[in-house]
Design an enzyme around this catalytic site. Structure first.
Site, PDB file in Angstrom:
ATOM      1  CB  CYS A   2      -1.246   0.091   1.127  1.00  0.00           C
ATOM      2  SG  CYS A   2      -0.234   0.802   2.699  1.00  0.00           S
ATOM      3  CB  CYS A   5       3.483  -0.472   3.087  1.00  0.00           C
ATOM      4  SG  CYS A   5       2.354  -1.277   4.256  1.00  0.00           S
ATOM      5  CG  ASP A  28      -2.254  14.711   4.842  1.00  0.00           C
ATOM      6  OD1 ASP A  28      -2.874  13.799   5.060  1.00  0.00           O
ATOM      7  OD2 ASP A  28      -2.557  15.271   3.482  1.00  0.00           O
ATOM      8  CG  ASN A  83     -11.443   9.801   8.266  1.00  0.00           C
ATOM      9  OD1 ASN A  83     -11.800  10.371   8.924  1.00  0.00           O
ATOM     10  ND2 ASN A  83     -10.548  10.522   7.482  1.00  0.00           N
ATOM     11  N   GLY A  89     -14.597   8.237   4.958  1.00  0.00           N
ATOM     12  CA  GLY A  89     -13.564   8.876   4.056  1.00  0.00           C
ATOM     13  C   GLY A  89     -12.172   8.333   4.097  1.00  0.00           C
ATOM     14  CB  THR A  91      -8.653   8.079   0.720  1.00  0.00           C
ATOM     15  OG1 THR A  91      -7.720   8.645   1.431  1.00  0.00           O
ATOM     16  CG2 THR A  91      -9.694   8.928   0.670  1.00  0.00           C
ATOM     17  CG  HIS A  94      -0.805   1.519   6.376  1.00  0.00           C
ATOM     18  ND1 HIS A  94       0.173   1.030   5.978  1.00  0.00           N
ATOM     19  CD2 HIS A  94      -0.484   2.015   7.517  1.00  0.00           C
ATOM     20  CE1 HIS A  94       1.209   0.822   6.820  1.00  0.00           C
ATOM     21  NE2 HIS A  94       0.730   1.462   8.108  1.00  0.00           N
ATOM     22  CG  HIS A  96      -4.103   7.192   7.878  1.00  0.00           C
ATOM     23  ND1 HIS A  96      -4.492   6.152   7.211  1.00  0.00           N
ATOM     24  CD2 HIS A  96      -4.882   8.262   7.724  1.00  0.00           C
ATOM     25  CE1 HIS A  96      -5.587   6.841   6.469  1.00  0.00           C
ATOM     26  NE2 HIS A  96      -5.743   8.059   6.837  1.00  0.00           N
TER      27      HIS A  96
HETATM   28  P1  5GP Z   1      -7.769   9.276   4.694  1.00  0.00           P
HETATM   29  O1  5GP Z   1      -8.650  10.181   3.835  1.00  0.00           O
HETATM   30  O2  5GP Z   1      -7.532   7.981   4.196  1.00  0.00           O
HETATM   31  O3  5GP Z   1      -8.244   9.492   6.460  1.00  0.00           O
HETATM   32  O4  5GP Z   1      -6.379  10.149   4.667  1.00  0.00           O
HETATM   33  C1  5GP Z   1      -5.168   9.827   3.682  1.00  0.00           C
HETATM   34  C2  5GP Z   1      -4.422  11.232   4.008  1.00  0.00           C
HETATM   35  O5  5GP Z   1      -3.230  10.724   3.561  1.00  0.00           O
HETATM   36  C3  5GP Z   1      -4.958  12.087   3.095  1.00  0.00           C
HETATM   37  O6  5GP Z   1      -5.125  13.314   4.128  1.00  0.00           O
HETATM   38  C4  5GP Z   1      -4.151  12.324   2.213  1.00  0.00           C
HETATM   39  O7  5GP Z   1      -3.735  13.831   1.657  1.00  0.00           O
HETATM   40  C5  5GP Z   1      -2.863  11.830   2.505  1.00  0.00           C
HETATM   41  N1  5GP Z   1      -1.942  11.129   1.516  1.00  0.00           N
HETATM   42  C6  5GP Z   1      -2.154  10.479   0.636  1.00  0.00           C
HETATM   43  N2  5GP Z   1      -1.344  10.009  -0.228  1.00  0.00           N
HETATM   44  C7  5GP Z   1      -0.138  10.554   0.241  1.00  0.00           C
HETATM   45  C8  5GP Z   1       1.297  10.582   0.083  1.00  0.00           C
HETATM   46  O8  5GP Z   1       1.545   9.909  -0.792  1.00  0.00           O
HETATM   47  N3  5GP Z   1       2.069  11.254   0.692  1.00  0.00           N
HETATM   48  C9  5GP Z   1       1.594  12.003   1.874  1.00  0.00           C
HETATM   49  N4  5GP Z   1       2.543  12.733   2.669  1.00  0.00           N
HETATM   50  N5  5GP Z   1       0.315  12.210   2.325  1.00  0.00           N
HETATM   51  C10 5GP Z   1      -0.527  11.418   1.668  1.00  0.00           C
HETATM   52 ZN    ZN Z   2       0.536  -0.576   4.282  1.00  0.00          ZN
END
Ligand code: 5GP
Ligand code: ZN
Length: 110
Positions: A2, A5, A28, A83, A89, A91, A94, A96
Site C-alpha cells: 500500500c 507501506c 500530509d 477515518n 472517508g 482513502t 493503512h 493512520h
Molecule cells: P484518509 O482520507 O484515508 O483518512 O487520509 C489519507 C491522507 O493521506 C490524506 O489526507 C492524504 O492527503 C494523505 N496522503 C495520501 N497519499 C499521500 C502521499 O503519498 N504522501 C503524503 N505525505 N500524504 C498522502
Molecule cells: Zn500498508
C-alpha cells in the site's frame, strides 16, 4: 504494497516529522491546517477495525508519542482524527491518525 507501506519502505518520498522502529509521522501531502501530520504504524494494519491484541501496542505507542510529535510541530492543542472505512472517508487502507492543528478548529467534526 500500500502507499503508506511504500512510504515506510522509502520508495515514496515524504517529509518525515518523527520516526522510530514502530511508527512513522510525516506531513500530509494535502494539508487542511497549518499542522497536518499523518501518524502510522510501520506494520500494515488496514484500519481501526484491524486493531487487536496482536498489534494494539502500535496504537498505544502512537498515542504515547503524539504529545512529543505535536510539540515538535509547535502545538499543544490539536485534533486527532481516524477515518475508518469508506463511509468515514478512509482513502488509504493503512491505519493512520491525522494530527491537525495550528489554527482554531471548528467545533463540529461532521
Ligand atoms: P484518509 O482520507 O484515508 O483518512 O487520509 C489519507 C491522507 O493521506 C490524506 O489526507 C492524504 O492527503 C494523505 N496522503 C495520501 N497519499 C499521500 C502521499 O503519498 N504522501 C503524503 N505525505 N500524504 C498522502
Ligand atoms: Zn500498508
Amino acid at each position: 504494497m500500500c502507499i503508506f507501506c511504500e512510504i515506510v519502505a522509502g520508495n515514496i518520498p515524504s517529509t518525515k516529522v518523527y520516526e522510530d522502529d514502530m511508527i512513522l509521522a510525516f506531513k500530509d501531502i494535502n494539508p487542511v491546517a497549518p499542522v497536518h501530520t499523518v501518524i502510522i504504524p510501520k506494520l500494515h494494519i488496514e484500519s481501526a477495525n484491524g486493531v487487536d491484541d496482536s498489534n494494539s501496542k502500535y496504537v498505544a505507542h502512537i498515542f504515547e508519542k503524539i504529545p512529543e510529535i505535536a510539540k515538535s510541530q509547535g502545538i499543544d492543542s490539536y485534533r486527532i482524527i481516524n477515518n475508518c472505512g469508506e463511509d468515514a472517508g478512509q482513502t488509504v487502507k493503512h491505519l493512520h491518525f491525522h494530527l491537525v492543528g495550528g489554527v482554531k478548529l471548528d467545533e463540529k467534526i461532521i
